[in-house]
Design a protein around this motif. Structure first.
Motif, PDB file in Angstrom:
ATOM      1  N   ARG A  55       0.856  -1.211  -0.029  1.00 20.19           N
ATOM      2  CA  ARG A  55      -0.165   0.005  -0.011  1.00 20.19           C
ATOM      3  C   ARG A  55       0.897   1.126   0.103  1.00 20.19           C
ATOM      4  NH1 ARG A  55      -4.449   1.373   4.744  1.00 20.19           N
ATOM      5  NH2 ARG A  55      -4.275   3.435   4.443  1.00 20.19           N
ATOM      6  N   SER A  58      -3.056   6.965  -1.020  1.00 16.52           N
ATOM      7  CA  SER A  58      -4.298   6.954  -1.720  1.00 16.52           C
ATOM      8  C   SER A  58      -4.721   7.825  -2.746  1.00 16.52           C
ATOM      9  CB  SER A  58      -5.416   7.452  -0.609  1.00 16.52           C
ATOM     10  OG  SER A  58      -5.387   8.898  -0.323  1.00 16.52           O
ATOM     11  N   LEU A  59      -5.897   7.564  -3.602  1.00 22.17           N
ATOM     12  CA  LEU A  59      -6.113   8.516  -4.814  1.00 22.17           C
ATOM     13  C   LEU A  59      -6.113   9.999  -4.429  1.00 22.17           C
ATOM     14  CD1 LEU A  59      -8.722   6.194  -6.531  1.00 22.17           C
ATOM     15  CD2 LEU A  59      -6.565   6.970  -7.463  1.00 22.17           C
ATOM     16  N   ARG A  96      -2.487   9.730 -11.778  1.00 23.66           N
ATOM     17  CA  ARG A  96      -3.949   9.403 -12.013  1.00 23.66           C
ATOM     18  C   ARG A  96      -4.100   9.257 -13.426  1.00 23.66           C
ATOM     19  NH1 ARG A  96      -8.598  10.528  -8.771  1.00 23.66           N
ATOM     20  NH2 ARG A  96      -7.675  11.526  -7.111  1.00 23.66           N
ATOM     21  N   LYS A 100     -10.798   6.684 -10.880  1.00 24.21           N
ATOM     22  CA  LYS A 100     -10.641   5.536  -9.866  1.00 24.21           C
ATOM     23  C   LYS A 100      -9.330   4.614 -10.462  1.00 24.21           C
ATOM     24  CE  LYS A 100     -13.897   6.073  -6.968  1.00 24.21           C
ATOM     25  NZ  LYS A 100     -13.783   6.339  -5.657  1.00 24.21           N
ATOM     26  N   THR A 101      -8.459   5.135 -11.265  1.00 25.30           N
ATOM     27  CA  THR A 101      -7.217   4.398 -11.620  1.00 25.30           C
ATOM     28  C   THR A 101      -6.096   5.379 -11.573  1.00 25.30           C
ATOM     29  OG1 THR A 101      -7.802   5.532 -13.965  1.00 25.30           O
ATOM     30  CG2 THR A 101      -8.609   3.119 -13.421  1.00 25.30           C
ATOM     31  N   ILE A 158      -6.298  -0.621  -7.091  1.00 21.33           N
ATOM     32  CA  ILE A 158      -6.994   0.217  -6.321  1.00 21.33           C
ATOM     33  C   ILE A 158      -7.850  -0.611  -5.295  1.00 21.33           C
ATOM     34  CG2 ILE A 158      -8.685   2.470  -5.938  1.00 21.33           C
ATOM     35  CD1 ILE A 158      -5.947   2.753  -7.438  1.00 21.33           C
ATOM     36  N   MET A 162     -10.365   3.411  -2.818  1.00 18.85           N
ATOM     37  CA  MET A 162      -9.145   4.700  -2.829  1.00 18.85           C
ATOM     38  C   MET A 162      -7.862   4.605  -2.475  1.00 18.85           C
ATOM     39  SD  MET A 162      -9.201   5.012   0.849  1.00 18.85           S
ATOM     40  CE  MET A 162      -9.033   6.569   1.281  1.00 18.85           C
ATOM     41  N   GLU A 163      -7.610   3.209  -1.799  1.00 21.59           N
ATOM     42  CA  GLU A 163      -6.218   3.047  -1.457  1.00 21.59           C
ATOM     43  C   GLU A 163      -5.369   2.691  -2.754  1.00 21.59           C
ATOM     44  OE1 GLU A 163      -7.336   1.104   2.897  1.00 21.59           O
ATOM     45  OE2 GLU A 163      -6.352  -0.096   1.198  1.00 21.59           O
ATOM     46  N   ILE A 164      -4.136   2.822  -2.920  1.00 22.59           N
ATOM     47  CA  ILE A 164      -3.359   2.740  -3.949  1.00 22.59           C
ATOM     48  C   ILE A 164      -2.204   1.546  -3.592  1.00 22.59           C
ATOM     49  CG2 ILE A 164      -1.697   3.352  -5.861  1.00 22.59           C
ATOM     50  CD1 ILE A 164      -3.058   6.198  -5.795  1.00 22.59           C
TER      51      ILE A 164
END
Ligand code: FES
Length: 182
Positions: A55, A58-59, A96, A100-101, A158, A162-164
């Motif tokens: 992790r 976040s986005l 980004r 959502k990607t 994701i 929201m976590e990348i």
């Protein structure tokens, strides 16, 4: 004449001395063997942790205009004796690519391992060591670049909306093909 007699518990003491010597001998022999086994298995354990998804952020930490941000990648590391929580294992550029990607690139130049800079004015990456130039997607933009391949892309997931999470890996420098570091 009377013969000297042994104390009644002498035999028992001898037995315990021999048993203790045997136990100590076994322990002394087993510890180096276990330590050796741990050293042999250690690279496998590290590979598992370093090659898994980590992790990163976040986005919300990425701007909507697609400009990349650089992040350290931290992961737990274990050697034969110690556990090192949240240790830096590398760094990535994240950008980004949609609501959502996101996309990830390893910051290490595939030519000879220098760190690549993001240059906002060029909207791309530049390696200060031997002048390789890359676009936002990591592809080579200047044909005179000595890098044998594009910057190394990394898998991104994701999670929880929201976590990348990034599957962090390093790759061999100086090769046309992308081979994970053994
Ligand atoms: S290390 Fe990047 S161009 Fe040589």
């Amino acid at each position: 004449m009377t013969q000297p007699t042994q104390p009644p518990n002498s035999e028992r003491r001898d037995f315990f001395k021999k048993a203790a010597a045997a136990v100590i001998g076994a322990v002394v022999g087993v510890f180096p063997a276990l330590a050796g086994l741990t050293v042999i298995l250690d690279p496998l354990r590290r590979k598992t942790s370093a090659s898994g998804f980590v992790r990163v952020t976040s986005l919300a930490a990425l701007p909507n205009d697609g400009v990349p941000r650089r992040f350290s990648v931290l992961s737990d590391r274990t050697d034969a004796w110690n556990k090192f929580p949240e240790t830096p294992i590398g760094a990535v550029y994240l950008r980004r690519t949609g609501e959502k990607t996101a996309a990830a690139l390893n910051v290490v130049c595939p030519h000879a391992g220098c760190f690549v800079d993001f240059v906002a004015a060029r909207r791309g990456y530049f390696c200060p060591c031997h002048n390789s130039a890359f676009g936002l997607d990591g592809k080579i933009t200047d044909p005179k670049s000595p890098s044998p391949r594009a910057m190394d892309t990394l898998e991104v997931e994701i999670r929880n909306g929201m976590e990348i999470w990034v599957r962090f890996q390093n790759f061999d420098a100086g090769k046309k093909e992308k081979h994970p570091v053994a």
